[in-house]
Design an enzyme around this catalytic site. Sequence first.
Site, PDB file in Angstrom:
ATOM      1  N   ASP A  37       0.801  -1.230   0.000  1.00 14.87           N
ATOM      2  CA  ASP A  37       0.000   0.000   0.000  1.00 14.87           C
ATOM      3  C   ASP A  37       0.841   1.291   0.000  1.00 14.87           C
ATOM      4  O   ASP A  37       0.611   2.204   0.810  1.00 14.87           O
ATOM      5  CB  ASP A  37      -0.972   0.001   1.195  1.00 14.87           C
ATOM      6  CG  ASP A  37      -1.964  -1.158   1.144  1.00 14.87           C
ATOM      7  OD1 ASP A  37      -1.887  -1.976   0.211  1.00 14.87           O
ATOM      8  OD2 ASP A  37      -2.807  -1.265   2.061  1.00 14.87           O
ATOM      9  N   ASP A  77      -4.385  -0.855  -1.974  1.00 13.38           N
ATOM     10  CA  ASP A  77      -5.700  -0.733  -1.344  1.00 13.38           C
ATOM     11  C   ASP A  77      -6.618  -0.093  -2.390  1.00 13.38           C
ATOM     12  O   ASP A  77      -6.268   0.946  -2.967  1.00 13.38           O
ATOM     13  CB  ASP A  77      -5.548   0.154  -0.103  1.00 13.38           C
ATOM     14  CG  ASP A  77      -6.463  -0.240   1.042  1.00 13.38           C
ATOM     15  OD1 ASP A  77      -6.744  -1.439   1.218  1.00 13.38           O
ATOM     16  OD2 ASP A  77      -6.898   0.677   1.788  1.00 13.38           O
ATOM     17  N   HIS A 106     -10.620   0.613  -2.957  1.00 12.03           N
ATOM     18  CA  HIS A 106     -11.982   0.514  -2.436  1.00 12.03           C
ATOM     19  C   HIS A 106     -13.015   1.204  -3.327  1.00 12.03           C
ATOM     20  O   HIS A 106     -12.758   2.298  -3.852  1.00 12.03           O
ATOM     21  CB  HIS A 106     -12.062   1.186  -1.058  1.00 12.03           C
ATOM     22  CG  HIS A 106     -11.183   0.583  -0.011  1.00 12.03           C
ATOM     23  ND1 HIS A 106     -11.142  -0.764   0.255  1.00 12.03           N
ATOM     24  CD2 HIS A 106     -10.304   1.164   0.867  1.00 12.03           C
ATOM     25  CE1 HIS A 106     -10.289  -0.989   1.252  1.00 12.03           C
ATOM     26  NE2 HIS A 106      -9.757   0.158   1.630  1.00 12.03           N
ATOM     27  N   HIS A 125     -10.680   6.531   1.799  1.00 13.25           N
ATOM     28  CA  HIS A 125      -9.303   6.513   1.291  1.00 13.25           C
ATOM     29  C   HIS A 125      -9.197   5.504   0.146  1.00 13.25           C
ATOM     30  O   HIS A 125      -9.973   4.554   0.064  1.00 13.25           O
ATOM     31  CB  HIS A 125      -8.331   6.123   2.416  1.00 13.25           C
ATOM     32  CG  HIS A 125      -8.575   4.736   2.933  1.00 13.25           C
ATOM     33  ND1 HIS A 125      -9.561   4.462   3.870  1.00 13.25           N
ATOM     34  CD2 HIS A 125      -8.027   3.538   2.617  1.00 13.25           C
ATOM     35  CE1 HIS A 125      -9.581   3.155   4.103  1.00 13.25           C
ATOM     36  NE2 HIS A 125      -8.668   2.570   3.357  1.00 13.25           N
ATOM     37  N   LYS A 143      -6.648  -5.029  -3.439  1.00  9.67           N
ATOM     38  CA  LYS A 143      -7.434  -5.634  -2.350  1.00  9.67           C
ATOM     39  C   LYS A 143      -8.433  -4.624  -1.821  1.00  9.67           C
ATOM     40  O   LYS A 143      -8.195  -3.422  -1.887  1.00  9.67           O
ATOM     41  CB  LYS A 143      -6.490  -6.108  -1.237  1.00  9.67           C
ATOM     42  CG  LYS A 143      -5.674  -4.976  -0.629  1.00  9.67           C
ATOM     43  CD  LYS A 143      -4.698  -5.487   0.412  1.00  9.67           C
ATOM     44  CE  LYS A 143      -3.888  -4.365   1.032  1.00  9.67           C
ATOM     45  NZ  LYS A 143      -4.642  -3.419   1.838  1.00  9.67           N
ATOM     46  N   CYS A 155      -1.823  -2.772   7.621  1.00 15.09           N
ATOM     47  CA  CYS A 155      -1.722  -3.702   6.488  1.00 15.09           C
ATOM     48  C   CYS A 155      -0.389  -4.434   6.404  1.00 15.09           C
ATOM     49  O   CYS A 155      -0.347  -5.598   6.000  1.00 15.09           O
ATOM     50  CB  CYS A 155      -2.035  -2.976   5.187  1.00 15.09           C
ATOM     51  SG  CYS A 155      -3.796  -2.504   5.099  1.00 15.09           S
TER      52      CYS A 155
HETATM   53  C1  VGL Z   1      -4.700   0.461   5.633  1.00 15.97           C
HETATM   54  C2  VGL Z   1      -6.351   1.186   7.045  1.00 15.97           C
HETATM   55  C3  VGL Z   1      -7.293   0.980   6.067  1.00 15.97           C
HETATM   56  C4  VGL Z   1      -3.238   0.174   5.410  1.00 15.97           C
HETATM   57  C5  VGL Z   1      -5.633   0.245   4.653  1.00 15.97           C
HETATM   58  O1  VGL Z   1      -2.787   0.154   4.251  1.00 15.97           O
HETATM   59  O2  VGL Z   1      -2.529  -0.034   6.417  1.00 15.97           O
HETATM   60  N1  VGL Z   1      -5.072   0.917   6.825  1.00 15.97           N
HETATM   61  N2  VGL Z   1      -6.924   0.506   4.874  1.00 15.97           N
HETATM   62 ZN    ZN Z   2      -8.299   0.527   3.242  1.00 22.51          ZN
END
Ligand code: VGL
Ligand code: ZN
Length: 215
Positions: free
Chosen positions: A15, A55, A57, A90, A115, A164
Amino acid sequence: MSSPINPNAALILVDVQPDFMPGGRLACHEGDAIVPGISRLLESGAFRHVVATQDWHPVDHVSFVSSHPGREPFERIPLYGHAQTLWPEHCVQETPGAALHPGIDWSGISKVIRKGDDPRVDSYSGFRENHGPDGTRPATELDGWLRNREVDEIYVCGLARDVCVLWTAQDAVSLGYRTRVLWDLTRPVTPDTDLTTRIRYEQMGVDVLDSAELG
Ligand code: VGL
Ligand code: ZN
């Protein structure tokens, strides 16, 4: 950094996206500080296999506080029998904050795993989604991809060190990979828990090292 890294080792970059960096929607403490070191590591060619997770979404994702009217950011709620943290929106698909960080040359990497695209399920680990409505944690392609290439050792870095990256390392250990975290190339969402986070890695059997110790 030319080094005797095991050719069956993979580097997993978790990420590394603008939304997790200062100015982003869910900024990690000093999140952008990892960018130059990651660039150097990629340029060194030390790893035969490099995988990035992203990440990714939908706008109505269940982890977003905006999907739960009346709740506050970072509040935790029960979801499918587990605790779910409600994050600021995010890494919304196709937005600049969700891109692989533009300051890094990604052209040489082997695989990208996206993901968190199921609106009902959060996804921290690169290996498996979080618990879904049916109580299972569906696998991503990552484990199969690594096994097809006989990878037995994993170096993890990226964001966030307490979310993550941690969940990815935890799954890697439980799937039988020798697992290491490159501590200097990670940053946390919550810096006050850094010491506990580091101890959690050590307790799960993850080697904690700095990128300068490679090679
Ligand atoms: C993450 C919170 C929500 C991360 C991803 O990449 O650590 N943290 N989504
Ligand atoms: Zn996330």
